[in-house]
Design a protein around this motif. Structure first.
Motif, mmCIF file in Angstrom:
data_model
loop_
_atom_site.group_PDB
_atom_site.id
_atom_site.type_symbol
_atom_site.label_atom_id
_atom_site.label_comp_id
_atom_site.label_asym_id
_atom_site.label_seq_id
_atom_site.Cartn_x
_atom_site.Cartn_y
_atom_site.Cartn_z
ATOM 1 N N LEU A 1 39.557 40.321 40.717
ATOM 2 C CA LEU A 1 40.265 39.054 40.611
ATOM 3 C C LEU A 1 40.808 38.592 41.959
ATOM 4 O O LEU A 1 41.048 37.400 42.151
ATOM 5 C CB LEU A 1 41.412 39.176 39.600
ATOM 6 N N TYR A 2 41.016 39.529 42.870
ATOM 7 C CA TYR A 2 41.453 39.181 44.216
ATOM 8 C C TYR A 2 40.215 38.896 45.072
ATOM 9 O O TYR A 2 39.091 39.055 44.627
ATOM 10 C CB TYR A 2 42.259 40.317 44.834
ATOM 11 N N ILE B 1 46.843 45.213 38.223
ATOM 12 C CA ILE B 1 45.504 45.553 37.743
ATOM 13 C C ILE B 1 45.577 46.512 36.555
ATOM 14 O O ILE B 1 44.796 46.398 35.599
ATOM 15 C CB ILE B 1 44.656 46.166 38.880
ATOM 16 N N GLY B 2 46.524 47.436 36.590
ATOM 17 C CA GLY B 2 46.701 48.334 35.445
ATOM 18 C C GLY B 2 47.050 47.563 34.187
ATOM 19 O O GLY B 2 46.522 47.847 33.100
ATOM 20 N N PHE B 3 47.936 46.574 34.311
ATOM 21 C CA PHE B 3 48.318 45.743 33.168
ATOM 22 C C PHE B 3 47.114 44.959 32.651
ATOM 23 O O PHE B 3 46.883 44.877 31.437
ATOM 24 C CB PHE B 3 49.440 44.794 33.582
ATOM 25 N N LEU B 4 46.331 44.384 33.568
ATOM 26 C CA LEU B 4 45.161 43.606 33.161
ATOM 27 C C LEU B 4 44.102 44.482 32.490
ATOM 28 O O LEU B 4 43.450 44.061 31.525
ATOM 29 C CB LEU B 4 44.554 42.893 34.374
ATOM 30 N N GLN B 5 43.944 45.695 32.970
ATOM 31 C CA GLN B 5 42.987 46.606 32.349
ATOM 32 C C GLN B 5 43.418 46.959 30.925
ATOM 33 O O GLN B 5 42.580 47.083 30.031
ATOM 34 C CB GLN B 5 42.831 47.878 33.193
ATOM 35 N N ILE C 1 43.423 42.753 29.017
ATOM 36 C CA ILE C 1 42.160 42.003 28.911
ATOM 37 C C ILE C 1 40.964 42.818 29.403
ATOM 38 O O ILE C 1 39.858 42.308 29.467
ATOM 39 C CB ILE C 1 42.243 40.663 29.671
ATOM 40 N N HIS C 2 41.226 44.074 29.736
ATOM 41 C CA HIS C 2 40.166 45.039 30.055
ATOM 42 C C HIS C 2 39.281 44.600 31.223
ATOM 43 O O HIS C 2 38.059 44.680 31.171
ATOM 44 C CB HIS C 2 39.301 45.310 28.819
ATOM 45 N N THR C 3 39.911 44.144 32.279
ATOM 46 C CA THR C 3 39.170 43.800 33.495
ATOM 47 C C THR C 3 40.098 43.906 34.693
ATOM 48 O O THR C 3 41.314 43.964 34.547
ATOM 49 C CB THR C 3 38.581 42.382 33.406
ATOM 50 N N GLY C 4 39.483 43.908 35.883
ATOM 51 C CA GLY C 4 40.259 43.970 37.115
ATOM 52 C C GLY C 4 40.018 45.249 37.885
ATOM 53 O O GLY C 4 40.097 46.346 37.310
ATOM 54 N N VAL C 5 39.684 45.107 39.167
ATOM 55 C CA VAL C 5 39.536 46.261 40.054
ATOM 56 C C VAL C 5 40.161 45.915 41.396
ATOM 57 O O VAL C 5 40.365 44.741 41.723
ATOM 58 C CB VAL C 5 38.048 46.640 40.263
ATOM 59 N N LEU C 6 40.477 46.955 42.171
ATOM 60 C CA LEU C 6 41.008 46.782 43.516
ATOM 61 C C LEU C 6 39.914 47.105 44.527
ATOM 62 O O LEU C 6 39.170 48.076 44.358
ATOM 63 C CB LEU C 6 42.218 47.691 43.747
ATOM 64 N N THR D 1 42.959 51.801 45.613
ATOM 65 C CA THR D 1 44.408 51.930 45.429
ATOM 66 C C THR D 1 45.170 50.741 45.993
ATOM 67 O O THR D 1 46.390 50.668 45.879
ATOM 68 C CB THR D 1 44.931 53.212 46.111
ATOM 69 N N ARG D 2 44.477 49.815 46.599
ATOM 70 C CA ARG D 2 45.100 48.634 47.203
ATOM 71 C C ARG D 2 44.025 47.566 47.393
ATOM 72 O O ARG D 2 42.840 47.839 47.223
ATOM 73 C CB ARG D 2 45.749 48.983 48.549
ATOM 74 N N ASP D 3 44.467 46.355 47.750
ATOM 75 C CA ASP D 3 43.518 45.275 47.971
ATOM 76 C C ASP D 3 43.973 44.437 49.161
ATOM 77 O O ASP D 3 45.142 44.038 49.229
ATOM 78 C CB ASP D 3 43.403 44.381 46.724
ATOM 79 N N PRO D 4 43.082 44.168 50.117
ATOM 80 C CA PRO D 4 43.484 43.389 51.301
ATOM 81 C C PRO D 4 43.821 41.935 50.990
ATOM 82 O O PRO D 4 44.398 41.250 51.835
ATOM 83 C CB PRO D 4 42.257 43.497 52.225
ATOM 84 N N GLU D 5 43.439 41.452 49.832
ATOM 85 C CA GLU D 5 43.805 40.093 49.419
ATOM 86 C C GLU D 5 44.668 40.148 48.168
ATOM 87 O O GLU D 5 44.470 39.380 47.228
ATOM 88 C CB GLU D 5 42.553 39.235 49.159
#
Length: 409
Positions: free
Chosen positions: A119-120, A194-198, A201-206, A210-214
Motif C-alpha cells: 500500500l506504500y 500493516i499488521g492491522f490491515l492483514q 482486510i488481509h492485505t499489506g506488506v512492507l 520490518t519497515r518501509d521507506p515510503e
C-alpha cells in the motif's frame, strides 16, 4: 486588493525551467530504478544504505518539490478560468485518488495477489503529498504561511522521532540509537498499520519486511518538501505579476538569484541539522528535506537562468539538448508507468535458456546477459543497460509529444 499586494493571475508564459527539471528528474528516476544488475551499480546511482545521501537519494524529493511548484501554477491557471474553490478541491481529491488507484494497479500486476499488495510506495506518497499540499495551498497561498506550516511539520517530525518512546524498545538515544533501522517510531507505526490491515482486510506488506521507506509517518516531512516547492513557485510567479501599489516585483535575474540564495541556505541548514538529526532518505528526516529542497532550488535556479532568461532552448544546440527533457517532463507519470510495466513484463516472461539456479531466465536477465554483460557484469554494463531502458521508456512520451497529447490524471 490591499495596497502592496501582488495580483494572483498566472503569468502568460509557462515556466519552462520547471518542465525541463521535471523531465530530468523522471529520466534519472527511471535510470536509477532499473540497472541491469543491482550487484553492479555505481555508488551514486544507488541509495545510501541508511544515514547519508547519494545523488539517487535526491531524485524523489526533487520530484515532490516540482509537484508542489506545479500545484501553485495549476491552481492559478484554473482560478483564471473561473473555477470555484469547491471545484478546485474536488479536482485535487479526484486526482489524488486516481494516482493512488494507479499505484495499486501497478503493484498488483502481473499476479494480482491481493494478500501481497504493497500500500506504500512512490505513487501513493505522491498521491498523499499532492492531496495534503494541494488542499493547504487552496486554503492559503501566502509564502510565509506555507513556510510556517512546513517548519511545524519538520520540527514536529523531529520531536516525534527524538522524544516519543517506541513501545517495546524504549526512548531513542537513551535506550537505542537515534534512527535505529527497526527500532524507531516510523517503523513501529508501519508494522502496526500493516499488521492491522492483514488482520482486517488481509492485505499489506512492507518493502523492507520490518519497515518501509515510503511509510506513513515519514509522509509528514514529505508534505513539507512539497510545500517548499510551492513556495518556490510563488516566488517564480512574482516576476509575471502586475505591480499593485508599492509591491516588490523582482526581475528575472533577481528571481534566479533569490532561488540560488534560498537553495544555499537550505543546504546549509540541512547539513547543520544533520549533526543532531541525521540525513536519512529512508526516514525522510527533516535535515534531508532541507538538504534536498536546497539542492532542488539550486537546480531550479540554474534551469531558470538557462531556459527562461537566456533562452538556451532557442539556439540550435540548445534545441536538441533541451527537447528530450521537455518530452519526458510533459508526461512524467506516463514515463514512470511505462517503466514499471516494462520491468514487470520483462521479468514475467521467460526464455528457454536456463540460469545458474536451473530455472528459465527472464527476458530481462537474458537481454542483459547476452546483449550487455556477455558473461562479465560490470558497473559500466549495468549502466549501459539502464541508459537503453531510459531510451525505451522515452519512446511512448515522444509519440505522445508528436501528437500533442498530454495525459492529465
Amino acid at each position: 486588493m490591499k495596497k502592496g499586494s501582488i495580483a494572483t493571475s498566472a503569468p502568460s508564459t509557462r515556466v519552462l525551467s520547471l518542465d525541463v527539471l521535471r523531465g530530468v528528474t523522471i529520466a534519472f528516476m527511471v535510470l536509477v530504478n532499473d540497472p541491469g544488475d543491482w550487484a553492479h551499480t555505481y555508488s551514486q546511482l544507488d541509495h545510501a544504505k541508511w544515514n547519508g545521501w547519494t545523488l539517487t537519494d535526491l531524485v524523489f524529493p526533487s520530484f515532490l518539490f516540482i509537484v508542489g511548484a506545479s500545484i501553485i501554477l495549476s491552481l492559478a491557471s484554473r482560478v483564471a478560468r473561473g473555477e470555484s474553490r469547491r471545484e478546485l478541491a474536488g479536482h485535487i481529491v479526484r486526482r489524488s485518488a486516481t494516482i493512488f488507484a494507479l499505484a495499486m494497479t501497478l503493484n498488483l500486476i502481473p499476479y494480482f495477489r491481493f494478500t501481497h499488495l504493497r500500500l506504500y510506495g512512490v505513487l501513493p506518497r505522491i498521491a498523499l503529498c499532492y492531496l495534503c499540499a494541494g488542499l493547504i495551498c487552496l486554503a492559503t497561498q501566502r509564502a510565509r504561511n506555507l513556510l510556517a506550516i512546513a517548519g511545524v511539520l519538520l520540527v514536529g517530525y523531529w520531536a516525534l522521532m527524538r522524544f516519543v518512546p517506541v513501545s517495546g524498545f524504549g526512548l531513542p538515544v537513551r535506550d537505542m540509537p537515534l534512527l535505529d533501522q527497526d527500532r524507531n517510531l516510523a517503523a513501529w507505526i508501519d508494522r502496526g498499520v500493516i499488521g492491522f490491515l492483514q488482520r482486517t482486510i488481509h492485505t499489506g506488506v512492507l518493502y523492507e519486511k520490518t519497515r518501509d521507506p515510503e511509510g506513513l509517518l515519514s509522509t509528514i516531512p514529505a508534505i513539507a518538501t512539497t510545500l517548499l516547492g510551492a513556495v518556490a513557485a510563488l516566488w517564480l510567479r512574482c516576476t509575471g505579476a502586475t505591480r499593485e501599489g508599492d509591491a516588490y516585483i523582482p526581475t528575472k535575474a533577481q528571481c534566479a538569484m533569490g532561488l540560488l540564495l534560498a537553495g544555499m541556505l537550505g543546504v546549509g541548514m540541512g547539513l547543520l541539522w544533520n549533526l543532531w538529526f541525521p540525513i536519512n532518505k529512508n526516514l525522510w528526516t527533516s535535515s534531508y528535506v532541507l538538504l534536498a529542497a536546497g539542492l532542488s532550488l539550486i537546480g531550479l535556479a540554474g534551469c531558470y537562468w538557462l531556459i527562461d532568461m537566456k533562452r538556451f532552448q532557442e539556439t540550435w544546440v540548445g534545441r536538441w539538448l533541451v527537447w528530450p527533457w521537455l518530452v519526458f517532463g510533459s508526461n512524467a507519470i506516463v514515463a514512470f508507468t511505462t517503466s514499471v510495466v516494462l520491468v514487470k513484463a520483462l521479468l514475467y516472461f521467460k526464455t528457454s535458456n536456463m540460469g545458474a539456479n536451473g530455472k528459465p531466465l527472464s527476458v530481462w536477465s537474458w537481454t542483459y546477459a547476452h546483449w550487455f554483460a556477455r558473461g562479465n557484469s560490470t558497473n559500466l554494463s549495468s549502466l549501459a543497460f539502464a541508459l537503453c531502458f531510459v531510451l525505451l521508456c522515452f519512446i511512448p512520451n515522444w509519440l505522445l509529444w508528436r501528437k500533442k497529447i498530454f495525459v492529465k490524471i
